[in-house]
Design a protein around this motif. Structure first.
Motif, PDB file in Angstrom:
ATOM      1  N   GLY A  40       5.072 -25.443  20.851  1.00 18.81           N
ATOM      2  CA  GLY A  40       3.718 -25.973  20.841  1.00 18.81           C
ATOM      3  C   GLY A  40       2.862 -25.464  19.686  1.00 18.81           C
ATOM      4  O   GLY A  40       1.772 -25.975  19.462  1.00 18.81           O
ATOM      5  N   THR A  41       3.342 -24.472  18.946  1.00 22.47           N
ATOM      6  CA  THR A  41       2.555 -23.970  17.821  1.00 22.47           C
ATOM      7  C   THR A  41       2.872 -24.762  16.558  1.00 22.47           C
ATOM      8  O   THR A  41       3.973 -25.275  16.391  1.00 22.47           O
ATOM      9  N   GLY A  42       1.918 -24.842  15.676  1.00 20.40           N
ATOM     10  CA  GLY A  42       2.107 -25.533  14.408  1.00 20.40           C
ATOM     11  C   GLY A  42       2.682 -24.589  13.375  1.00 20.40           C
ATOM     12  O   GLY A  42       2.329 -23.403  13.329  1.00 20.40           O
ATOM     13  N   VAL A  43       3.581 -25.101  12.543  1.00 20.93           N
ATOM     14  CA  VAL A  43       4.219 -24.290  11.510  1.00 20.93           C
ATOM     15  C   VAL A  43       4.239 -25.053  10.197  1.00 20.93           C
ATOM     16  O   VAL A  43       4.088 -26.275  10.162  1.00 20.93           O
ATOM     17  N   ARG A  44       4.430 -24.301   9.112  1.00 18.74           N
ATOM     18  CA  ARG A  44       4.655 -24.882   7.787  1.00 18.74           C
ATOM     19  C   ARG A  44       6.003 -24.364   7.310  1.00 18.74           C
ATOM     20  O   ARG A  44       6.265 -23.165   7.322  1.00 18.74           O
ATOM     21  N   THR A  45       6.863 -25.283   6.899  1.00 23.43           N
ATOM     22  CA  THR A  45       8.170 -24.878   6.407  1.00 23.43           C
ATOM     23  C   THR A  45       8.048 -24.384   4.971  1.00 23.43           C
ATOM     24  O   THR A  45       7.019 -24.589   4.319  1.00 23.43           O
ATOM     25  N   ILE A  46       9.099 -23.776   4.454  1.00 25.28           N
ATOM     26  CA  ILE A  46       9.053 -23.283   3.080  1.00 25.28           C
ATOM     27  C   ILE A  46       9.034 -24.439   2.093  1.00 25.28           C
ATOM     28  O   ILE A  46       8.654 -24.262   0.947  1.00 25.28           O
ATOM     29  N   GLY A  47       9.382 -25.639   2.558  1.00 26.65           N
ATOM     30  CA  GLY A  47       9.299 -26.834   1.722  1.00 26.65           C
ATOM     31  C   GLY A  47       7.924 -27.475   1.746  1.00 26.65           C
ATOM     32  O   GLY A  47       7.664 -28.422   1.025  1.00 26.65           O
ATOM     33  N   GLY A  48       7.012 -26.965   2.591  1.00 27.08           N
ATOM     34  CA  GLY A  48       5.654 -27.470   2.634  1.00 27.08           C
ATOM     35  C   GLY A  48       5.407 -28.528   3.698  1.00 27.08           C
ATOM     36  O   GLY A  48       4.375 -29.171   3.694  1.00 27.08           O
ATOM     37  N   MET A  49       6.344 -28.719   4.614  1.00 23.87           N
ATOM     38  CA  MET A  49       6.174 -29.722   5.665  1.00 23.87           C
ATOM     39  C   MET A  49       5.531 -29.055   6.890  1.00 23.87           C
ATOM     40  O   MET A  49       5.903 -27.949   7.277  1.00 23.87           O
ATOM     41  N   ALA A  51       4.756 -29.122  10.942  1.00 19.77           N
ATOM     42  CA  ALA A  51       5.398 -29.637  12.150  1.00 19.77           C
ATOM     43  C   ALA A  51       4.974 -28.788  13.337  1.00 19.77           C
ATOM     44  O   ALA A  51       4.343 -27.742  13.191  1.00 19.77           O
ATOM     45  N   VAL A  52       5.349 -29.265  14.534  1.00 22.06           N
ATOM     46  CA  VAL A  52       5.068 -28.550  15.779  1.00 22.06           C
ATOM     47  C   VAL A  52       6.398 -28.068  16.355  1.00 22.06           C
ATOM     48  O   VAL A  52       7.372 -28.819  16.412  1.00 22.06           O
ATOM     49  N   VAL A  53       6.438 -26.811  16.787  1.00 20.93           N
ATOM     50  CA  VAL A  53       7.652 -26.228  17.364  1.00 20.93           C
ATOM     51  C   VAL A  53       7.863 -26.807  18.758  1.00 20.93           C
ATOM     52  O   VAL A  53       6.948 -26.807  19.591  1.00 20.93           O
ATOM     53  N   LYS A  54       9.052 -27.327  19.005  1.00 24.34           N
ATOM     54  CA  LYS A  54       9.392 -27.862  20.323  1.00 24.34           C
ATOM     55  C   LYS A  54      10.309 -26.926  21.091  1.00 24.34           C
ATOM     56  O   LYS A  54      10.217 -26.810  22.306  1.00 24.34           O
ATOM     57  N   GLU A  55      11.234 -26.274  20.370  1.00 27.80           N
ATOM     58  CA  GLU A  55      12.203 -25.397  21.028  1.00 27.80           C
ATOM     59  C   GLU A  55      12.607 -24.300  20.042  1.00 27.80           C
ATOM     60  O   GLU A  55      12.758 -24.556  18.850  1.00 27.80           O
ATOM     61  N   ALA A  61      15.192 -23.501  15.094  1.00 30.23           N
ATOM     62  CA  ALA A  61      14.012 -23.977  15.812  1.00 30.23           C
ATOM     63  C   ALA A  61      13.993 -25.494  15.705  1.00 30.23           C
ATOM     64  O   ALA A  61      14.253 -26.053  14.640  1.00 30.23           O
ATOM     65  N   THR A  62      13.697 -26.167  16.809  1.00 32.26           N
ATOM     66  CA  THR A  62      13.569 -27.614  16.796  1.00 32.26           C
ATOM     67  C   THR A  62      12.105 -27.942  16.553  1.00 32.26           C
ATOM     68  O   THR A  62      11.229 -27.491  17.305  1.00 32.26           O
ATOM     69  N   LEU A  63      11.849 -28.709  15.487  1.00 31.04           N
ATOM     70  CA  LEU A  63      10.491 -29.045  15.103  1.00 31.04           C
ATOM     71  C   LEU A  63      10.257 -30.539  15.266  1.00 31.04           C
ATOM     72  O   LEU A  63      11.136 -31.349  14.988  1.00 31.04           O
ATOM     73  N   GLU A  64       9.068 -30.894  15.721  1.00 32.54           N
ATOM     74  CA  GLU A  64       8.669 -32.295  15.791  1.00 32.54           C
ATOM     75  C   GLU A  64       7.872 -32.580  14.520  1.00 32.54           C
ATOM     76  O   GLU A  64       6.725 -32.167  14.374  1.00 32.54           O
TER      77      GLU A  64
END
Length: 169
Positions: A40-49, A51-55, A61-64
């Motif tokens: 449920g937390t928001g993240v930024r990948t090292i590529g700059g995308m 997403a929201v953590v689902k699992e 980590a599975t990201l939406e």
């Protein structure tokens, strides 16, 4: 052997120790941040995308990344875990609280004058394109343009060349 001989080596070893220590602390802080990710937390990948953590699993980590679109990422690919306010501000464009004490910059200069009216000016408009504002008046510039228009064109006076003719004489 003298201590002055070993002093540069001691300084070099000390600097290397301090650099590796700070790098190790940064790596440990990043690993701790990745391990504390919650669904449920928001993240930024090292590529700059964003997403929201689902699992969250051991190494992945599975990201939406979009509604209904899930992707599996390595935990090392997570660059930052964002708090909800920052994630919503970046992704959804949610405005910050307008009750803050920070000053608001106006969109135009009308609010910088008294009563919202433009300031009166006795001077003529300034032409910023001229190098020296007092060196040439508007009438001199108009005369120069007219003289150029009256002068014969060099390209029109010269005979036209064909494909076979050369410039050499």
């Amino acid at each position: 052997m003298d201590i002055v001989t070993f002093l540069p080596f001691i300084v070099l070893i000390g600097a290397m120790f301090l650099m590796t220590r700070s790098a190790k602390k940064k790596q440990q802080a990043a690993a701790k941040m990745r391990n504390e990710m919650q669904p449920g937390t928001g993240v930024r990948t090292i590529g700059g995308m964003y997403a929201v953590v689902k699992e969250v699993n051991d190494d992945t980590a599975t990201l939406e990344v979009a509604p209904g679109v899930h992707a599996i990422y390595a935990k090392n690919a997570i660059g930052a875990v964002l708090d909800d306010e920052e994630y919503n501000r970046i992704v959804h464009g949610a405005e910050q609280d307008l009750k803050s004490d920070t000053p608001v910059v106006p969109d135009d200069a009308s609010s910088l004058t008294q009563d919202g009216e433009p300031a009166a000016s006795d001077d003529a408009p300034v032409d910023l394109g001229k190098k020296d504002a007092g060196a040439e008046t508007d009438t001199d510039a108009e005369k120069a343009v007219e003289a150029d228009a009256d002068a014969p064109k060099k390209d029109e006076d010269a005979p036209k060349k064909t494909d076979g003719e050369a410039d050499a004489k």
